[in-house]
Design a protein around this motif. Structure first.
Motif, PDB file in Angstrom:
ATOM      1  N   LEU A   1       0.477  -1.112  -0.306  1.00  0.00           N
ATOM      2  CA  LEU A   1       0.295  -0.358  -0.041  1.00  0.00           C
ATOM      3  C   LEU A   1       0.870   1.029  -0.447  1.00  0.00           C
ATOM      4  CD1 LEU A   1      -2.572  -0.931   2.192  1.00  0.00           C
ATOM      5  CD2 LEU A   1      -2.452  -1.129   0.429  1.00  0.00           C
ATOM      6  N   GLU A   2       2.327   1.540  -0.084  1.00  0.00           N
ATOM      7  CA  GLU A   2       3.021   2.430  -0.447  1.00  0.00           C
ATOM      8  C   GLU A   2       2.892   3.133  -1.019  1.00  0.00           C
ATOM      9  OE1 GLU A   2       4.087  -1.090   0.497  1.00  0.00           O
ATOM     10  OE2 GLU A   2       5.388  -0.910   2.617  1.00  0.00           O
ATOM     11  N   THR A   3       3.232   2.710  -2.269  1.00  0.00           N
ATOM     12  CA  THR A   3       3.127   3.635  -3.610  1.00  0.00           C
ATOM     13  C   THR A   3       2.048   4.500  -3.420  1.00  0.00           C
ATOM     14  OG1 THR A   3       4.429   1.888  -3.898  1.00  0.00           O
ATOM     15  CG2 THR A   3       3.669   3.900  -5.975  1.00  0.00           C
ATOM     16  N   GLY A   4       0.962   3.384  -3.266  1.00  0.00           N
ATOM     17  CA  GLY A   4      -0.512   4.591  -3.771  1.00  0.00           C
ATOM     18  C   GLY A   4      -0.390   4.715  -2.409  1.00  0.00           C
ATOM     19  N   ASN A   5      -0.374   5.708  -0.910  1.00  0.00           N
ATOM     20  CA  ASN A   5      -0.333   5.940  -0.196  1.00  0.00           C
ATOM     21  C   ASN A   5       0.614   7.343  -0.520  1.00  0.00           C
ATOM     22  OD1 ASN A   5      -2.187   5.839   1.448  1.00  0.00           O
ATOM     23  ND2 ASN A   5      -1.911   3.572   1.473  1.00  0.00           N
ATOM     24  N   LEU A   6       1.831   7.272  -0.925  1.00  0.00           N
ATOM     25  CA  LEU A   6       2.041   8.812  -1.455  1.00  0.00           C
ATOM     26  C   LEU A   6       2.353   9.496  -2.763  1.00  0.00           C
ATOM     27  CD1 LEU A   6       4.686   9.931  -0.691  1.00  0.00           C
ATOM     28  CD2 LEU A   6       6.614   8.557  -2.013  1.00  0.00           C
ATOM     29  N   VAL A   7       1.478   8.309  -3.811  1.00  0.00           N
ATOM     30  CA  VAL A   7       1.234   9.549  -5.174  1.00  0.00           C
ATOM     31  C   VAL A   7      -0.681   9.805  -4.341  1.00  0.00           C
ATOM     32  CG1 VAL A   7      -0.333   9.379  -7.515  1.00  0.00           C
ATOM     33  CG2 VAL A   7       2.105   7.527  -6.002  1.00  0.00           C
ATOM     34  N   SER A   8      -1.215   9.372  -3.287  1.00  0.00           N
ATOM     35  CA  SER A   8      -1.890  10.183  -3.445  1.00  0.00           C
ATOM     36  C   SER A   8      -2.223  11.339  -2.490  1.00  0.00           C
ATOM     37  CB  SER A   8      -2.961   8.989  -2.060  1.00  0.00           C
ATOM     38  OG  SER A   8      -4.424  10.019  -1.643  1.00  0.00           O
ATOM     39  N   SER A   9      -1.271  11.401  -1.516  1.00  0.00           N
ATOM     40  CA  SER A   9      -0.712  12.566  -0.552  1.00  0.00           C
ATOM     41  C   SER A   9      -0.074  13.760  -1.763  1.00  0.00           C
ATOM     42  CB  SER A   9       0.172  12.015   0.328  1.00  0.00           C
ATOM     43  OG  SER A   9      -0.435  11.017   1.303  1.00  0.00           O
ATOM     44  N   ILE A  10       0.609  13.441  -2.640  1.00  0.00           N
ATOM     45  CA  ILE A  10       1.717  14.447  -3.457  1.00  0.00           C
ATOM     46  C   ILE A  10       0.396  15.454  -3.914  1.00  0.00           C
ATOM     47  CG2 ILE A  10       2.509  14.186  -4.847  1.00  0.00           C
ATOM     48  CD1 ILE A  10       4.775  12.509  -4.157  1.00  0.00           C
ATOM     49  N   GLY A  11      -0.699  14.271  -4.446  1.00  0.00           N
ATOM     50  CA  GLY A  11      -1.471  14.846  -5.211  1.00  0.00           C
ATOM     51  C   GLY A  11      -2.579  15.627  -4.365  1.00  0.00           C
ATOM     52  N   ALA A  12      -2.034  16.229  -2.794  1.00  0.00           N
ATOM     53  CA  ALA A  12      -3.694  16.995  -2.230  1.00  0.00           C
ATOM     54  C   ALA A  12      -2.496  18.050  -2.030  1.00  0.00           C
ATOM     55  CB  ALA A  12      -3.736  16.850  -0.615  1.00  0.00           C
ATOM     56  N   PHE A  13      -1.751  18.116  -1.771  1.00  0.00           N
ATOM     57  CA  PHE A  13      -1.033  19.095  -2.019  1.00  0.00           C
ATOM     58  C   PHE A  13      -1.146  19.983  -2.917  1.00  0.00           C
ATOM     59  CE2 PHE A  13       1.550  17.602   1.062  1.00  0.00           C
ATOM     60  CZ  PHE A  13       1.941  18.109   2.397  1.00  0.00           C
ATOM     61  N   PHE A  14      -1.409  19.768  -4.262  1.00  0.00           N
ATOM     62  CA  PHE A  14      -1.456  20.392  -5.661  1.00  0.00           C
ATOM     63  C   PHE A  14      -3.220  21.108  -5.500  1.00  0.00           C
ATOM     64  CE2 PHE A  14       1.816  17.263  -7.443  1.00  0.00           C
ATOM     65  CZ  PHE A  14       1.534  18.206  -9.042  1.00  0.00           C
ATOM     66  N   MET A  15      -3.448  19.936  -4.773  1.00  0.00           N
ATOM     67  CA  MET A  15      -5.027  21.027  -4.486  1.00  0.00           C
ATOM     68  C   MET A  15      -4.909  21.354  -3.492  1.00  0.00           C
ATOM     69  SD  MET A  15      -8.258  18.307  -5.185  1.00  0.00           S
ATOM     70  CE  MET A  15      -7.354  16.464  -3.613  1.00  0.00           C
TER      71      MET A  15
END
Lengths: 209, 623, 361
Positions: free
Chosen positions: B456-470
């Motif tokens: 589950l590591e990669t998916g969660n990291l990608v998701s968190s990066i996206g949040a910063f864009f928003m």
């Protein structure tokens, strides 16, 4: 302004509650509000039916032990009659007869107060004779919440109608206060209809088992 | 410009807003308060994504995490999305139907203040012993077991703000039914007005079950009742039913107005009338209707049995049909049009694929046996964020850019607006797309951490990066708002140039009485029709005459504050604090006292005289 | 043109499904590597619904891309007024009827599998002793934050590690004793809530071949928010061949209360009897009522794969856990029930607990 204008019996419109835009809005808005209230009571009824006779142990009173027809039938009659008297009041309002309207509203209030008195007696009876309280079981919580919500509505209705009567005692009917009287009586009918369901679902069906 | 809008000091302005009953000012209040809560909820979202960026993170503790997710959900739904939509409804709907105000201006103000004080009450929990931590759904067994006052804040706060919402809903319904301008028939109403109408009807019928559920919870937690206590005969599933009978329509309460905003934007910037208007109206009503029939699809794993699950599965799938109709109608509205990609239009265009993705995962969730896998996993988290962010939030951002000139008389910067758009869109998909797969890979929702080695590591990291864009996108939007307000370049009636509905026929911002003369509506898109005939404005339906306006009132503020005070008393009486009952009584006295004063004091409003209106004309001519 | 478009659609459709099939995630946890009848059914439904949905997305996307490129306002068009079209009945009927047809395709298997997966009728067939005739039944009781697994027909209770036979349907009774939880073994099948009121029933099947690939161990999760340590309420599923499973059950049934022999474990037993035994049982046939079973049964603790569901099964982690459980599972019910343990006591207790085994290997 139209709303404050003095009227005579001859100039008084036939539907005074909807003669002004404010009145029309009140009329419609209140009907919608009653729609929401219907859902509110429906949810309470559903909850009651789900929790009816749900008690933690066998020594708790159940619906068939608690309810008695004579008392609740009397309460039903009182409330039904009060609904009728409020219809009389509205009839006189439409005919611009302020005094009779006030008189019939007073009768309505007295009948409503008597109903409320009976309900308080009833609750008191359950608590002391049967140890059936708000916190004794899920059944108790559901019963007092459903019937109590109705009782609170009656109390609010009484306060509302009384306030209207006192506030307008000296100035008679206008197109400003006619919608207020009308809406209050609408509310009173609604309370009555809810009670008919409570009488059926809680008391009559409760006695059957 | 107007004899009524004199220069006022800051104190007078604040007093004006505290007492206002003007729907346009209340709209601004909703926008400010909703925006504030949106930022709070957004911060909470960032904390969630920071915590989940890497496995076994200890950015926040487990208990605090649960408080954050609960408040994120509750805040975003009740205190951000809905009030912001209410803001646009208040600002635009009366103008669209050619009304001078809503049906009950006093109640409009009351609705706002109740929402506001309820929201403030809920958020004060952070400083008074901890926020609610049982999830925004607050399922009964957990919420009863939750220690402290967190869940009490939830129950009382939502009860107060819910009352405000219900009042607002009734108000909009009556306004739309009774206050339409001459010629504005139901089938000429703009789609945003239609969706306001349907959403308000949903509020009217969906909020009472929540009210009841909250009361039961309140009685259980604060007054010793046993509704949800299995040991005393209670049943926790009652809460789940009541909550979702409210909760599912709530989703449509949010999304329908967003659909309405997009419908206006598609038509405006395609320079075409909305394709299949009547089927759009029909679809809106049908979605609203079906919205009440599907609540148990949130409860497929509760154990209601295969019959209930099958019925609710099929009913849920049925909603795809009217929603599909809408999507294709929007596409066909653009078909053959002359599309101009302004910021609002970019949002509208991006909304289509984003929302379709959220919609189809909704259908996948409706497949009950498959939902046993999706339910309460990150798949569901992804799904509802695709619907709510991809639908509602994009709608809100689109609406903010679209209606900003009408509400404030000045345009948001288009360049910054487009940067906001791209950042937000990229961030949104980056955050949530991958979450579908996290869920399928076995990640339950509402987990404060996850362990290494489970894929589950990669998916969660990608998701968190996206949040910063928003987050960056929202910061740029705020900068845009500040810059725009400082510059304050005034715009005319129809700043987008392609306005179709009545609100674009009057000044931006409109005078406080909206229409000097009520307009005569001759068809769908009335302003467009007049423009096409070469006219500059609407044809009046009445001669200039006195206009009746309501008086300002401080009572709504005081009444709502009374509720706020009473709520503290109700909550702390559980702890046997000696001051709690007196505070409860004091609060209720303020509430009933305000009601009493309101009922015995006649409030007839005032009139703007014909002469003043005519004077104004002269001034405009001179100026 | 039409044909080419069609092919392109199909191609990407399969590419998409292949992506899913390629199995992201770990096979002991992921729903995308179904290991059993139930998960397989659900996976097939996912693929079917995904395929239909991807089709819808493709249609919308193609139209969408065409529209936004073809109809953008170009230079010189500033004053062009497009034709105002009211609508088209033909089109509207098309996009009403086609979705309905697609949904019917989806509805039929949905309804039939909803009923198929709810078929727990073998649980009801009881013999005269009240035992289930031809099905294995396991009672699952969810607690803050641990799981109890009871084999009612065998009189065996264990916890945290669920032991099941492969290639047969295993039936579950599910309930919770404090707050609501949800029982989920993603790779083997969907979840079912454990409610505080009433029991739920469902079945799962554990595929032997898939189980071998994951060394006979699947991961289970709690899927319903239940408090601070919701994320840590994991359990493990040990799969055994039917013969091994029968052996295990008989080992469990015949297990006697353990007697510690060597010195350290003996000391540990004393600590255990003083501080732990009030809640934890150490024999699989715990006859106390469930209200009294307030903590996981430890009879085969030495054979488990994890400590407290999430920590490594090592002496070091066991000591860490015993020293400060709050640090590893916030909000758990064990914290503060047994006072501080000295490091000697910890060593002794660890030795004792690691010796708790039932299997005759």
């Amino acid at each position: 302004m139209a709303a404050e204008q003095k009227y005579t019996e001859a100039t008084w419109p036939s539907s005074p509650e909807r003669a002004t835009l404010e009145g029309k809005n009140k009329f419609l808005g209140f009907w919608l509000f009653l729609g929401g209230e219907t859902v509110l009571f429906a949810s309470l009824f559903a909850t009651y039916l789900a929790l009816k006779d749900k008690v933690p142990s066998a020594d708790h009173a159940l619906a068939k032990d608690l309810f008695e027809i004579p008392l609740t039938f009397m309460a039903t009659m009182l409330l039904l009659t009060s609904s009728l008297t409020s219809v009389y009041a509205m009839y006189h309002m439409k005919n611009f007869d302020f005094k009779r309207m006030q008189a019939w509203l007073l009768v309505t209030v007295l009948l409503g107060a008597a109903f409320l008195g009976l309900e308080i007696y009833e609750f008191n009876h359950y608590v002391h004779e049967f140890k059936h309280t708000f916190t004794s079981s899920a059944f108790g919580s559901a019963f007092y919440t459903l019937v109590g919500f109705h009782g609170a509505h009656v109390a609010v209705g009484l306060g509302w109608i009384l306030t209207l009567m006192i506030r307008n005692a000296k100035r008679g009917l206008t197109l400003y206060n006619a919608p207020k009287f009308y809406v209050a009586s609408l509310y009173w009918h609604f309370i009555d209809v809810v009670w008919v369901f409570i009488f059926t679902v809680v008391y009559l069906m409760g006695m059957v088992g | 410009m107007s004899t009524y809008a004199q220069k006022k000091g800051i104190g007078a302005t604040i007093w004006d807003y505290l007492t206002t009953v003007d729907h346009k000012k209340i709209a601004i209040l909703y926008l400010i308060a909703g925006g504030l809560f949106f930022v709070v909820g957004g911060l909470e979202a960032m904390f969630i994504r920071i915590q989940l960026a890497v496995p076994n993170n200890d950015f926040v503790s487990a208990g605090l995490f649960n408080e954050i997710i609960t408040m994120h959900g509750t805040t975003m739904i009740f205190l951000a999305a809905m009030p912001l939509l209410f803001g646009f409804m208040n600002a635009v709907m009366p103008l669209q139907i050619g009304a001078r105000d809503v049906a009950f201006p006093f109640l409009n103000s009351l609705g706002f203040w109740l929402f506001f004080f309820g929201g403030v009450f809920l958020n004060l929990s952070w400083f008074l012993g901890g926020a609610p931590d049982a999830g925004w759904t607050s399922y009964a067994s957990l919420s009863l077991a939750s220690p402290g006052h967190g869940v009490d804040f939830y129950v009382l706060g939502l009860q107060i703000s819910g009352a405000g919402t219900l009042i607002g809903g009734i108000n909009f319904l009556v306004t739309i039914i009774n206050m339409r301008a001459p010629g504005m028939t139901y089938m000429r109403m703009p789609l945003f007005t239609w969706s306001t109408f349907v959403a308000s009807a949903l509020i009217l019928f969906a909020f009472p079950p929540l009210t009841v559920g909250l009361f039961l919870m309140l009685f259980d937690r604060m007054f010793g009742a046993n509704f949800f206590d299995a040991a005393a005969g209670g049943n926790t599933i009652i809460w789940e039913h009541l909550f979702w009978i409210f909760g599912h329509p709530e989703v449509y309460i949010l999304i329908l107005p967003a659909f309405g905003i997009f419908s206006e934007i598609f038509a405006t910037f395609s320079r075409k009338r909305l394709f299949g208007y009547s089927s759009m109206v029909f679809a809106t009503v049908l979605i609203g209707f079906l919205g009440f029939m599907v609540w148990a699809h949130h409860m497929f794993t509760v154990g209601l049995g295969p019959i209930a699950n099958a019925i609710f599965a099929v009913a849920t799938m049925a909603i795809a049909v009217p929603t599909g109709i809408k999507i294709f109608n929007w596409l066909m509205t653009m078909w053959g049009g002359s599309i101009r990609f302004t910021t609002p239009m970019l949002y509208a265009v991006a909304f289509i694929p984003s929302f379709v993705a959220g919609g189809v995962t909704g259908i996948m969730n409706a497949v009950a046996p498959a939902d046993y896998q999706f339910h309460d996993s990150y798949f569901v988290v992804a799904h509802f964020h695709y619907v709510i962010v991809g639908g509602v939030v994009l709608g809100l951002l689109a609406g903010a850019h679209f209606y900003w000139p009408k509400m404030f008389g000045t345009m948001l910067n288009e360049f910054l607006g487009k940067i906001t758009f791209w950042l937000f869109l990229i961030g949104f998909h980056l955050t949530f797309f991958i979450q579908h797969f996290l869920g399928l890979m076995g990640m339950p929702r509402r987990v404060f951490t996850f362990m290494e080695g489970q894929g589950l590591e990669t998916g969660n990291l990608v998701s968190s990066i996206g949040a910063f864009f928003m987050a960056a996108a929202i910061i740029i939007l705020l900068i845009n708002v500040v810059i725009t307000s400082v510059k304050n370049e005034k715009v005319g009636n129809d700043p987008w140039g392609d306005g179709r509905t009545l609100e674009w026929a009057i000044p931006s911002p409109p005078p406080f009485y909206n229409f000097k003369q009520l307009p005569l509506v001759r068809g769908l898109d009335p302003y467009w029709l007049e423009k096409m005939e070469g006219k500059k404005g609407m044809m009046p339906a009445e001669p200039i005459g006195d206009i009746h306006m309501p008086n300002n009132s401080f009572i709504p503020f005081v009444l709502s504050m009374g509720m706020f005070i009473a709520a503290f008393g109700a909550m702390y009486q559980v702890d046997d604090k000696p001051w709690a009952i007196p505070v409860l009584i004091l609060g209720l006295l303020i509430v009933f006292g305000s009601m009493f004063i309101r009922s015995i004091k006649d409030d007839h409003g005032f009139h703007i005289h014909k002469e003043d209106l005519l004077d104004e004309d002269d001034k405009e001519v001179k100026a | 043109m039409k044909n080419r478009l069609h092919k392109w659609r199909l191609l990407s459709l399969f590419a998409m499904i292949a992506l899913i099939l390629s199995g992201c995630g770990k096979p002991f946890l992921s729903t995308l590597t179904p290991a059993g009848e139930v998960a397989q059914t659900q996976f097939d439904l996912m693929v079917l619904s995904t395929a239909i949905m991807v089709l819808v997305i493709l249609v919308v996307t193609v139209m969408f891309i065409y529209v936004i490129f073809r109809f953008r306002r170009k230079k010189g068009d500033e004053n062009k007024i497009p034709k105002q079209v009211e609508g088209s009945h033909k089109l509207e009927i098309i996009w009403t009827v086609i979705p309905i047809l697609l949904l019917i395709v989806l509805t039929v298997p949905t309804v039939s599998y909803t009923f198929a997966l709810a078929d727990v009728s073998p649980m009801e067939k009881k013999d005269k002793d009240g035992k289930t005739k031809d099905a294995l039944v396991i009672n699952v009781r969810a607690n803050l934050y641990w799981w109890e697994f009871e084999y009612p027909d065998e009189g065996v209770i264990t916890s945290q590690d669920l032991v099941v036979p492969t290639d047969q349907r295993v039936y579950f009774n599910l309930k919770a004793s404090d707050v609501k939880h949800s029982f989920w073994i993603p790779a083997v099948g969907g979840k079912m809530d454990t409610n505080t009121d009433g029991e739920n029933q469902f079945f799962l099947e554990f595929d032997g071949e898939s189980a071998e690939k994951v060394k006979n161990q699947f991961y289970g999760k709690c899927a319903e928010l239940c408090g601070p340590s919701h994320a840590l309420m994991d359990f493990k599923v040990e799969t055994k061949s039917p013969e091994e499973f029968d052996q295990w059950i008989s080992d469990m049934k015949s297990a006697k209360a353990p007697k510690a022999e060597d010195g350290l474990a003996k000391q540990g037993e004393e600590v255990f009897n003083k501080s732990c035994i009030g809640c934890h049982a150490i024999t699989p046939n715990d006859s106390r009522p469930e209200q009294a079973r307030r903590a996981p049964n430890l009879s085969n603790f030495g054979e488990r794969s994890k400590i407290a569901g999430v920590m490594d099964h090592s002496e070091e982690d066991l000591k860490n856990w015993l020293e400060d459980p709050e640090k590893y599972k916030p909000g758990n019910k064990m914290t503060g029930t047994y006072g501080d343990l000295s490091s000697e006591q910890l060593d002794a207790l660890t030795a004792y607990l690691m010796d708790l085994k039932v299997e005759n290997k």
